[in-house]
Design a protein around this motif. Structure first.
Motif, PDB file in Angstrom:
ATOM      1  N   HIS A 252       0.827  -1.222   0.411  1.00 52.75           N
ATOM      2  CA  HIS A 252       0.243   0.784   0.116  1.00 52.75           C
ATOM      3  C   HIS A 252       0.813   1.257   0.136  1.00 52.75           C
ATOM      4  O   HIS A 252       1.864   1.376   0.783  1.00 52.75           O
ATOM      5  N   ARG A 253       0.535   1.949  -0.596  1.00 55.82           N
ATOM      6  CA  ARG A 253       1.322   3.854  -0.982  1.00 55.82           C
ATOM      7  C   ARG A 253       0.756   4.060   1.294  1.00 55.82           C
ATOM      8  O   ARG A 253       0.088   4.087   1.399  1.00 55.82           O
ATOM      9  N   ALA A 254       2.050   4.995   1.339  1.00 51.07           N
ATOM     10  CA  ALA A 254       2.003   5.626   2.999  1.00 51.07           C
ATOM     11  C   ALA A 254       0.451   5.951   2.709  1.00 51.07           C
ATOM     12  O   ALA A 254      -0.055   7.128   1.794  1.00 51.07           O
ATOM     13  N   GLY A 255       0.266   6.252   4.087  1.00 46.33           N
ATOM     14  CA  GLY A 255      -1.593   6.786   3.796  1.00 46.33           C
ATOM     15  C   GLY A 255      -2.321   5.663   3.103  1.00 46.33           C
ATOM     16  O   GLY A 255      -4.087   6.752   3.351  1.00 46.33           O
TER      17      GLY A 255
ATOM     18  N   GLY B   4       7.218   7.105   0.000  1.00 45.48           N
ATOM     19  CA  GLY B   4       6.708   5.242   1.248  1.00 45.48           C
ATOM     20  C   GLY B   4       5.489   4.351   1.178  1.00 45.48           C
ATOM     21  O   GLY B   4       4.377   5.055   0.065  1.00 45.48           O
ATOM     22  N   TYR B   5       6.052   3.151   1.387  1.00 47.83           N
ATOM     23  CA  TYR B   5       4.808   1.973   1.669  1.00 47.83           C
ATOM     24  C   TYR B   5       4.715   1.138   2.901  1.00 47.83           C
ATOM     25  O   TYR B   5       5.457   1.664   3.698  1.00 47.83           O
ATOM     26  N   VAL B   6       3.229   0.905   2.427  1.00 52.94           N
ATOM     27  CA  VAL B   6       3.500  -0.710   3.826  1.00 52.94           C
ATOM     28  C   VAL B   6       3.074  -1.339   3.016  1.00 52.94           C
ATOM     29  O   VAL B   6       2.524  -1.541   2.374  1.00 52.94           O
ATOM     30  N   LEU B   7       3.859  -2.516   3.351  1.00 48.68           N
ATOM     31  CA  LEU B   7       3.791  -3.581   3.590  1.00 48.68           C
ATOM     32  C   LEU B   7       3.345  -4.634   4.392  1.00 48.68           C
ATOM     33  O   LEU B   7       3.218  -4.510   6.070  1.00 48.68           O
TER      34      LEU B   7
ATOM     35  N   GLU C 106       6.940  -0.529   7.630  1.00 51.34           N
ATOM     36  CA  GLU C 106       6.482   1.034   6.481  1.00 51.34           C
ATOM     37  C   GLU C 106       8.002   0.704   5.633  1.00 51.34           C
ATOM     38  O   GLU C 106       9.487   0.846   5.711  1.00 51.34           O
ATOM     39  N   VAL C 107       8.094   1.250   5.001  1.00 53.87           N
ATOM     40  CA  VAL C 107       9.173   1.333   3.835  1.00 53.87           C
ATOM     41  C   VAL C 107       8.862   2.590   2.617  1.00 53.87           C
ATOM     42  O   VAL C 107       8.074   2.442   1.955  1.00 53.87           O
TER      43      VAL C 107
ATOM     44  N   VAL D 141      13.856  -5.577   3.091  1.00 58.43           N
ATOM     45  CA  VAL D 141      13.919  -6.139   4.205  1.00 58.43           C
ATOM     46  C   VAL D 141      12.951  -7.390   4.511  1.00 58.43           C
ATOM     47  O   VAL D 141      13.577  -7.920   3.426  1.00 58.43           O
ATOM     48  N   VAL D 142      13.036  -7.849   5.681  1.00 57.43           N
ATOM     49  CA  VAL D 142      12.615  -8.814   6.391  1.00 57.43           C
ATOM     50  C   VAL D 142      11.524  -9.289   6.796  1.00 57.43           C
ATOM     51  O   VAL D 142      11.223  -8.696   7.961  1.00 57.43           O
ATOM     52  N   ILE D 143      10.795 -10.040   6.791  1.00 54.74           N
ATOM     53  CA  ILE D 143       9.284 -10.052   7.235  1.00 54.74           C
ATOM     54  C   ILE D 143       9.334 -11.605   7.807  1.00 54.74           C
ATOM     55  O   ILE D 143       9.356 -12.460   7.102  1.00 54.74           O
TER      56      ILE D 143
END
Length: 131
Positions: free
Chosen positions: A67-70, A93-96, A111-112, A122-124
């Motif tokens: 998702h886009r941040a926001g 800005g993005y949110v995974l 948040e990335v 990133v590590v999930i």
């Protein structure tokens, strides 16, 4: 030029699906020079870890919504058998949001920030619930 109103309700549904597929324009193709890449892991695998038996986390295939941040949805990606994924995105800005089980495995959203010409790593970590 005038637009003629669609006569078939299915035409409207197809048009809406096509517009939704276009997304926000943040998604880039396979030749992208920036975006997010990473690894998805599943752990712990054992209730007790010791120096002799570290019981490492394992690669995990999972779906992750981007998702886009926001809030705006961008895409949905899946890690491969080795737990790796890569998605080209425009800077910003993005949110995974990892898609969790019920109740496990479970992973927190992250948040990335994507910068020009860099793939952010990133590590999930999905929690198995084993204790």
């Amino acid at each position: 030029m005038t637009l003629e109103r669609p006569r078939d309700p299915r035409s409207i549904a197809v048009l809406l699906l096509m517009l939704a597929a276009c997304g926000t324009g943040d998604l880039l193709g396979p030749d992208a020079t920036q975006g997010i890449e990473g690894t998805v892991l599943l752990g712990p695998q054992c209730p007790v870890r010791t120096q002799d038996d570290p019981c490492p986390d394992l690669p995990y295939q999972a779906w992750v919504a981007v998702h886009r941040a926001g809030g705006g949805f961008v895409t949905r990606i899946r890690s491969d058998q080795s737990g790796r994924f890569r998605v080209g995105l425009r800077p910003g800005g993005y949110v995974l949001r990892p898609e969790a089980g019920d109740p496990f495995p479970w992973a927190s959203e992250q948040e990335v920030t994507v910068v020009q010409d860099v793939f952010t790593d990133v590590v999930i970590l999905f929690d198995t619930g084993i204790r």
